[in-house]
Design a protein around this motif. Sequence first.
Motif, PDB file in Angstrom:
ATOM      1  N   ASP A 180      -2.454  -5.964 -16.936  1.00 52.99           N
ATOM      2  CA  ASP A 180      -2.801  -6.922 -15.885  1.00 52.99           C
ATOM      3  C   ASP A 180      -1.963  -8.203 -15.859  1.00 52.99           C
ATOM      4  N   CYS A 181      -1.413  -8.598 -17.001  1.00 51.12           N
ATOM      5  CA  CYS A 181      -0.713  -9.895 -17.030  1.00 51.12           C
ATOM      6  C   CYS A 181       0.687  -9.813 -16.425  1.00 51.12           C
ATOM      7  N   LEU A 182       1.257  -8.613 -16.295  1.00 52.24           N
ATOM      8  CA  LEU A 182       2.617  -8.492 -15.761  1.00 52.24           C
ATOM      9  C   LEU A 182       2.843  -7.061 -15.284  1.00 52.24           C
ATOM     10  N   TYR A 183       2.868  -6.880 -13.954  1.00 55.61           N
ATOM     11  CA  TYR A 183       3.078  -5.523 -13.443  1.00 55.61           C
ATOM     12  C   TYR A 183       3.543  -5.561 -11.999  1.00 55.61           C
ATOM     13  N   GLN A 184       4.095  -4.421 -11.566  1.00 54.11           N
ATOM     14  CA  GLN A 184       4.401  -4.234 -10.149  1.00 54.11           C
ATOM     15  C   GLN A 184       4.190  -2.762  -9.821  1.00 54.11           C
ATOM     16  N   LYS A 185       3.421  -2.506  -8.787  1.00 51.69           N
ATOM     17  CA  LYS A 185       3.233  -1.115  -8.339  1.00 51.69           C
ATOM     18  C   LYS A 185       4.249  -0.807  -7.260  1.00 51.69           C
ATOM     19  N   GLN A 186       4.633   0.456  -7.107  1.00 53.54           N
ATOM     20  CA  GLN A 186       5.550   0.788  -6.026  1.00 53.54           C
ATOM     21  C   GLN A 186       4.859   1.645  -4.968  1.00 53.54           C
ATOM     22  N   PHE A 187       5.441   1.592  -3.788  1.00 53.70           N
ATOM     23  CA  PHE A 187       4.906   2.398  -2.694  1.00 53.70           C
ATOM     24  C   PHE A 187       5.190   3.868  -2.985  1.00 53.70           C
ATOM     25  N   ILE A 188       4.176   4.723  -2.873  1.00 49.45           N
ATOM     26  CA  ILE A 188       4.430   6.161  -2.988  1.00 49.45           C
ATOM     27  C   ILE A 188       3.805   6.862  -1.789  1.00 49.45           C
ATOM     28  N   ASN A 189       4.447   7.936  -1.361  1.00 51.34           N
ATOM     29  CA  ASN A 189       3.916   8.665  -0.209  1.00 51.34           C
ATOM     30  C   ASN A 189       2.533   9.218  -0.522  1.00 51.34           C
ATOM     31  N   SER A 190       1.706   9.287   0.503  1.00 53.81           N
ATOM     32  CA  SER A 190       0.407   9.923   0.258  1.00 53.81           C
ATOM     33  C   SER A 190       0.459  11.364   0.767  1.00 53.81           C
ATOM     34  N   THR A 191      -0.462  12.162   0.311  1.00 57.22           N
ATOM     35  CA  THR A 191      -0.518  13.572   0.722  1.00 57.22           C
ATOM     36  C   THR A 191      -1.818  13.788   1.506  1.00 57.22           C
ATOM     37  N   PRO A 192      -1.966  14.930   2.180  1.00 52.49           N
ATOM     38  CA  PRO A 192      -3.234  15.181   2.897  1.00 52.49           C
ATOM     39  C   PRO A 192      -4.412  15.302   1.934  1.00 52.49           C
ATOM     40  N   PHE A 193      -4.123  15.400   0.634  1.00 51.91           N
ATOM     41  CA  PHE A 193      -5.207  15.647  -0.341  1.00 51.91           C
ATOM     42  C   PHE A 193      -5.662  14.386  -1.054  1.00 51.91           C
ATOM     43  N   ASP A 194      -4.939  13.255  -0.779  1.00 56.16           N
ATOM     44  CA  ASP A 194      -5.283  12.000  -1.458  1.00 56.16           C
ATOM     45  C   ASP A 194      -6.663  11.518  -1.053  1.00 56.16           C
ATOM     46  N   ILE A 195      -7.427  11.132  -2.058  1.00 57.34           N
ATOM     47  CA  ILE A 195      -8.715  10.515  -1.716  1.00 57.34           C
ATOM     48  C   ILE A 195      -8.710   9.049  -2.127  1.00 57.34           C
ATOM     49  N   GLN A 196      -7.579   8.585  -2.662  1.00 55.84           N
ATOM     50  CA  GLN A 196      -7.507   7.165  -3.011  1.00 55.84           C
ATOM     51  C   GLN A 196      -6.542   6.453  -2.058  1.00 55.84           C
ATOM     52  N   GLU A 197      -6.718   5.162  -1.964  1.00 59.05           N
ATOM     53  CA  GLU A 197      -5.872   4.371  -1.074  1.00 59.05           C
ATOM     54  C   GLU A 197      -4.443   4.339  -1.613  1.00 59.05           C
ATOM     55  N   ALA A 198      -3.462   4.525  -0.722  1.00 57.09           N
ATOM     56  CA  ALA A 198      -2.065   4.513  -1.166  1.00 57.09           C
ATOM     57  C   ALA A 198      -1.642   3.097  -1.551  1.00 57.09           C
ATOM     58  N   ASN A 199      -0.699   3.000  -2.494  1.00 53.73           N
ATOM     59  CA  ASN A 199      -0.171   1.681  -2.867  1.00 53.73           C
ATOM     60  C   ASN A 199       0.557   1.079  -1.682  1.00 53.73           C
ATOM     61  N   LYS A 200       0.301  -0.186  -1.470  1.00 54.73           N
ATOM     62  CA  LYS A 200       1.060  -0.871  -0.419  1.00 54.73           C
ATOM     63  C   LYS A 200       2.283  -1.481  -1.071  1.00 54.73           C
ATOM     64  N   LYS A 201       3.244  -1.867  -0.209  1.00 55.93           N
ATOM     65  CA  LYS A 201       4.414  -2.569  -0.719  1.00 55.93           C
ATOM     66  C   LYS A 201       3.912  -3.815  -1.464  1.00 55.93           C
ATOM     67  N   SER A 202       4.375  -4.010  -2.681  1.00 57.22           N
ATOM     68  CA  SER A 202       3.868  -5.186  -3.388  1.00 57.22           C
ATOM     69  C   SER A 202       4.948  -5.807  -4.243  1.00 57.22           C
ATOM     70  N   ALA A 203       4.713  -7.050  -4.653  1.00 56.72           N
ATOM     71  CA  ALA A 203       5.692  -7.773  -5.458  1.00 56.72           C
ATOM     72  C   ALA A 203       5.200  -7.864  -6.898  1.00 56.72           C
ATOM     73  N   LEU A 204       6.072  -8.380  -7.743  1.00 54.29           N
ATOM     74  CA  LEU A 204       5.729  -8.564  -9.156  1.00 54.29           C
ATOM     75  C   LEU A 204       4.510  -9.488  -9.291  1.00 54.29           C
ATOM     76  N   GLN A 205       3.547  -9.043 -10.070  1.00 50.92           N
ATOM     77  CA  GLN A 205       2.338  -9.839 -10.318  1.00 50.92           C
ATOM     78  C   GLN A 205       2.389 -10.361 -11.747  1.00 50.92           C
ATOM     79  N   MET A 206       2.165 -11.652 -11.921  1.00 53.67           N
ATOM     80  CA  MET A 206       2.310 -12.205 -13.269  1.00 53.67           C
ATOM     81  C   MET A 206       1.298 -13.311 -13.549  1.00 53.67           C
ATOM     82  N   GLU A 207       0.649 -13.210 -14.707  1.00 50.90           N
ATOM     83  CA  GLU A 207      -0.183 -14.314 -15.219  1.00 50.90           C
ATOM     84  C   GLU A 207       0.714 -15.075 -16.180  1.00 50.90           C
TER      85      GLU A 207
END
Length: 316
Positions: A180-207
């Motif tokens: 949690d103190c330092l991370y960045q998620k990347q956008f990944i394509n979703s599939t018709p089978f995904d039941i979770q929300e897709a990652n949105k474009k995001s920037a580096l998160q840092m505490e």
Amino acid sequence: MKILGTGSALPKMTLTNDMLTQYFDTSDAWISSRTGIKQRQVMSDEHLEDLAAEASRHALENAGLTATDLDFIICSNVLDEFISPPLGCRVQSLIGAQCPSINMNGACAGFIFALNTAEAYIKSGIAKHILVLAAEMPTRMVDWTERGTAVLFGDGAGAMVVGEGSQLKAVHLATKSAIDCLYQKQFINSTPFDIQEANKKSALQMEGREVFKLAVSSAMKDIQALMTEFKLESKDIQHYILHQANTRILDSICLNLKEDKSKFHQNIQRTGNTSSASIPILMDELNREGKLKEGDRLILSAFGAGFSTGTCLLQW
Ligand code: UT7
């Protein structure tokens, strides 16, 4: 393992603290006093593989070798234009090497992890000459409206050619999962089978404060463990070459170790934090300035997202 040659390359555009005031509410006084950074080099029309190839060519030249002498390329990298193929593969063709190549992502500590892998390959006889490379563009990871992170980073590449020898005395690696103190998620394509929300474009998160404390405590622990293992005292270490994240982090470690500030080399004032490329860039500068003398003991130490740390002892 022995370092046979070093090289580095920085983008041509210089971004000063004063220039940053055009983008958000900040000042040279705040950035300088909280981070030590005065300016950084940022990519504009360059591609990361071009910087990586330039650093690699310098390292080969410094080692007196050519690209066809390489048996392996190990490339430390966090963000790249391509997800696949990895950066090391593109560098291979740019420098004219014919050997296998792998990429490693150990965040800011990645170069020490790559050095450790190189040593294992050399010890086991898998390879004789390895290009260990780090190329990073953290300025493309941050949100440029977010002053808390955008001021910290610069881009660049550093490289070493390593071979057989007894210069590397020990490496200590550690990962303590603290996402949690330092991370960045990347956008990944979703599939018709995904039941979770897709990652949105995001920037580096840092505490920032949490990262600061973890950086100081983990680097201290790793450095002291190596010194105890090898029965080394302050007088036995001539150079500390640490991840260039923040001058205040470096000063705190220096103060806690009761060390002489002149042994703690810094170029962050000019480069900003270049992630895993910071140690090989600084090593190349010191090598070319003739500051590393035969017999000198060096401690290299890096820390970053993971939370992962890598520390090693070298005798030049
Ligand atoms: O490779 C690892 C990467 N990360 C690091 O190394 C980061 C480690 N952490 C740090 O270096 C420090 O935590 C920072 C330099 C990031 C921040 O310094 P800080 O002393 O922890 O400041 P802060 O985040 O607590 O912010 C203090 C104040 C805040 O204002 P208020 O709430 O007191 O009014 C911020 O909004 O400074 C403000 N601030 C700024 N002001 C001017 C934050 N960024 C800026 C800025 N310019 N760029």
